[in-house]
Design an enzyme around this catalytic site. Structure first.
Site, PDB file in Angstrom:
ATOM      1  N   ASP A  91      14.150 -20.809 -22.711  1.00  0.00           N
ATOM      2  CA  ASP A  91      14.907 -19.858 -23.681  1.00  0.00           C
ATOM      3  C   ASP A  91      13.785 -19.345 -24.536  1.00  0.00           C
ATOM      4  O   ASP A  91      13.686 -19.901 -25.653  1.00  0.00           O
ATOM      5  CB  ASP A  91      16.053 -20.466 -24.397  1.00  0.00           C
ATOM      6  CG  ASP A  91      17.162 -20.829 -23.147  1.00  0.00           C
ATOM      7  OD1 ASP A  91      16.909 -21.106 -22.009  1.00  0.00           O
ATOM      8  OD2 ASP A  91      18.271 -21.190 -23.650  1.00  0.00           O
ATOM      9  N   LYS A 153      20.543 -13.779 -23.098  1.00  0.00           N
ATOM     10  CA  LYS A 153      21.315 -14.867 -23.934  1.00  0.00           C
ATOM     11  C   LYS A 153      21.803 -14.305 -25.159  1.00  0.00           C
ATOM     12  O   LYS A 153      20.857 -13.571 -26.028  1.00  0.00           O
ATOM     13  CB  LYS A 153      20.392 -16.186 -24.115  1.00  0.00           C
ATOM     14  CG  LYS A 153      21.073 -17.294 -25.118  1.00  0.00           C
ATOM     15  CD  LYS A 153      20.074 -18.482 -24.825  1.00  0.00           C
ATOM     16  CE  LYS A 153      20.494 -19.409 -26.271  1.00  0.00           C
ATOM     17  NZ  LYS A 153      19.682 -20.751 -26.155  1.00  0.00           N
ATOM     18  N   LYS A 182      24.068 -16.096 -20.577  1.00  0.00           N
ATOM     19  CA  LYS A 182      24.257 -17.079 -21.344  1.00  0.00           C
ATOM     20  C   LYS A 182      24.911 -16.723 -22.823  1.00  0.00           C
ATOM     21  O   LYS A 182      24.210 -15.903 -23.692  1.00  0.00           O
ATOM     22  CB  LYS A 182      23.028 -18.029 -21.647  1.00  0.00           C
ATOM     23  CG  LYS A 182      23.386 -19.200 -22.441  1.00  0.00           C
ATOM     24  CD  LYS A 182      21.870 -20.078 -22.325  1.00  0.00           C
ATOM     25  CE  LYS A 182      22.104 -21.244 -23.473  1.00  0.00           C
ATOM     26  NZ  LYS A 182      20.884 -22.105 -23.114  1.00  0.00           N
TER      27      LYS A 182
END
Length: 222
Positions: A91, A153, A182
């Site tokens: 991430d 995300k 996400k």
């Protein structure tokens, strides 16, 4: 949805600055017991975590976290190091200043470079929605899609706020069909989690849902 189905979408997360290896092991144990999608932990713990879970759980870590200001070279090195240590998912945080300056090509090139460093592992791109205009969020959906990352995300969980329903709906509308979403930060209940999923979130970054399960008498029917 059943709680157990929601938990399968969760990256069970512990990224606090004071987190110890004892606390990390508890996160890993809980993630394995409740069969979450992954455990998302600091890079310093990835190698020990990967050895500890022995392939029973994907290990996720964060790159350029939480502000995104590392140079691309540093982010690429961080990524390669994390993958070598056993991370299955990455991430990364974008350089938000570059986005504000409309340096779109630079951001896309950085995501591409980190995606290449992932060597086939999953890359999620954190855009920190709470700091962006709607125009910037839409532009990042385009950039992430073009760069080939697997996920976009919402948040680090370390800024002014986390995921919102409106942001997830917007991202799902504008991101490419092959890119997943996400939602992370501030997901405090299974009701909210189910709503995020209904709006298009494929993953949820949170530690609170497992805490809820552990603190209730739901038993095997969770």
């Amino acid at each position: 949805m059943f709680m157990k189905d929601i938990l399968k979408t969760v990256d069970h997360t512990l990224l606090g600055q004071t987190a110890t290896w004892t606390e990390m092991k508890q996160i890993l144990d809980d993630a394995m017991e409740y069969e979450t999608a992954s455990a998302c932990i600091p890079a310093a713990y990835v190698k020990r975590a990967a050895e500890y879970v022995e392939g029973k759980l994907p290990i996720c870590t964060v790159i350029g976290f939480p502000n995104g200001y590392n140079t691309t070279v540093v982010k690429v090195f961080e990524t390669k190091d994390a993958i070598a240590n056993g991370a299955e998912e990455i991430d990364m945080v974008i350089n938000i200043g570059d986005l504000k300056d409309k340096r779109y090509d630079v951001i896309e090139e950085e995501i591409r470079a980190i995606h290449e460093a992932c060597a086939g592992k999953i890359l999620k791109v954190i855009i920190e929605t709470c700091l962006l205009t709607e125009e910037e969020k839409i532009k990042m959906c385009e950039i992430v899609t073009n760069a080939g990352a697997e996920y976009i995300k919402t948040s680090t969980g370390f800024s002014t706020s986390g995921a919102t329903f409106d942001d997830v709906a917007l991202m799902r509308k504008y991101v490419g069909a092959d890119v997943k979403v996400k939602a992370a930060g501030g997901i405090t209940s299974f009701v909210d989690a189910e709503k995020f999923i209904s709006l298009g979130a494929d993953r949820l970054g949170t530690s609170r849902l497992i805490k809820i399960v552990k603190n209730t008498d739901t038993g095997a029917g969770y």
